[in-house]
Scaffold this active site. Structure first.
Site, mmCIF file in Angstrom:
data_model
loop_
_atom_site.group_PDB
_atom_site.id
_atom_site.type_symbol
_atom_site.label_atom_id
_atom_site.label_comp_id
_atom_site.label_asym_id
_atom_site.label_seq_id
_atom_site.Cartn_x
_atom_site.Cartn_y
_atom_site.Cartn_z
ATOM 1 N N HIS A 50 0.834 -1.263 -0.033
ATOM 2 C CA HIS A 50 -0.016 -0.191 0.032
ATOM 3 C C HIS A 50 0.696 1.200 -0.047
ATOM 4 C CE1 HIS A 50 0.570 -0.736 4.430
ATOM 5 N NE2 HIS A 50 0.929 0.388 4.280
HETATM 6 P P1 TYD Z 1 -2.019 -2.477 7.583
HETATM 7 O O1 TYD Z 1 -1.408 -1.254 7.768
HETATM 8 O O2 TYD Z 1 -2.550 -2.728 6.005
HETATM 9 O O3 TYD Z 1 -0.858 -3.542 7.728
HETATM 10 P P2 TYD Z 1 0.537 -3.775 6.970
HETATM 11 O O4 TYD Z 1 0.861 -2.675 6.139
HETATM 12 O O5 TYD Z 1 1.601 -4.412 7.973
HETATM 13 O O6 TYD Z 1 0.348 -5.132 5.923
HETATM 14 O O7 TYD Z 1 -2.887 -2.810 8.730
HETATM 15 C C1 TYD Z 1 -3.534 -4.241 8.818
HETATM 16 C C2 TYD Z 1 -4.838 -4.038 9.641
HETATM 17 O O8 TYD Z 1 -4.658 -3.515 10.769
HETATM 18 C C3 TYD Z 1 -5.930 -3.373 8.908
HETATM 19 O O9 TYD Z 1 -7.211 -3.726 8.850
HETATM 20 C C4 TYD Z 1 -5.890 -1.882 9.528
HETATM 21 C C5 TYD Z 1 -5.539 -2.254 10.816
HETATM 22 N N1 TYD Z 1 -4.656 -1.247 11.586
HETATM 23 C C6 TYD Z 1 -5.336 -0.766 12.528
HETATM 24 O O10 TYD Z 1 -6.553 -0.866 12.935
HETATM 25 N N2 TYD Z 1 -4.602 0.368 13.201
HETATM 26 C C7 TYD Z 1 -3.466 0.821 12.930
HETATM 27 O O11 TYD Z 1 -2.771 2.026 13.504
HETATM 28 C C8 TYD Z 1 -2.800 0.178 11.571
HETATM 29 C C9 TYD Z 1 -1.472 0.458 11.276
HETATM 30 C C10 TYD Z 1 -3.475 -1.096 11.052
#
Ligand code: TYD
Length: 140
Positions: A50
């Site tokens: 992302h």
């Molecule tokens: P994501 O940022 O997509 O994780 P990564 O980049 O490590 O793959 O986040 C994963 C899930 O966690 C998504 O459903 C959103 C949730 N999330 C929160 O609720 N709060 C946060 O501060 C973060 C970073 C993620």
């Protein structure tokens, strides 16, 4: 590319071991609104995929080894985070993937804002279209 590495201040303490610290707006140019960390990830797992529209982040790996893949739509770079004394400051608009090199490595993020799903771009074609529209906006 719109990121840079920083040395996280690290001191050898009187007792055994090292202590690392950073302070928002001293170590990097934003106030910290949120800290999150990713853990219990098996080696070989990939996360991320992302970009953020406005969020600024300082990313570091206090334990283990994680490779960060950055892409700005034109070039790609890989950064190995395997030293608790090194961090990277990511400016908005970079596509990123993270690869866990060692089981249970911990990836920590100090972020400039609260969690907001609207700040994410999770589709790569949408990301490229977003970059194009930004470029067009910037034209005189
Ligand atoms: P994501 O940022 O997509 O994780 P990564 O980049 O490590 O793959 O986040 C994963 C899930 O966690 C998504 O459903 C959103 C949730 N999330 C929160 O609720 N709060 C946060 O501060 C973060 C970073 C993620």
């Amino acid at each position: 590319m719109n990121y840079y590495k920083i040395d996280i201040k690290t001191i050898r303490t009187e007792k055994e071991g090292m202590l690392s610290f950073f302070e928002g707006t001293r170590a990097f140019p934003f106030e910290i609104r949120r800290i999150y960390y990713i853990h219990h990830v098996p080696a070989g797992a990939r996360r991320g995929a992302h970009a953020h529209k406005t969020l600024q982040q300082m990313i570091f790996c206090p334990y283990g080894s994680v490779t960060i893949f950055l892409n700005d739509g034109e070039t790609e770079e890989q950064i190995l985070l395997d030293d608790p004394g090194i961090g990277i400051v990511l400016m908005p608009g970079l596509w990123r993937d993270m690869l866990w090199n060692i089981d249970n490595s911990v990836l920590c993020v100090a972020a400039s804002d609260y969690y907001d799903e609207h700040d994410y771009i999770r589709d790569y074609d949408e990301y490229l279209a977003y970059l194009k529209s930004k470029k067009e906006e910037a034209r005189p």
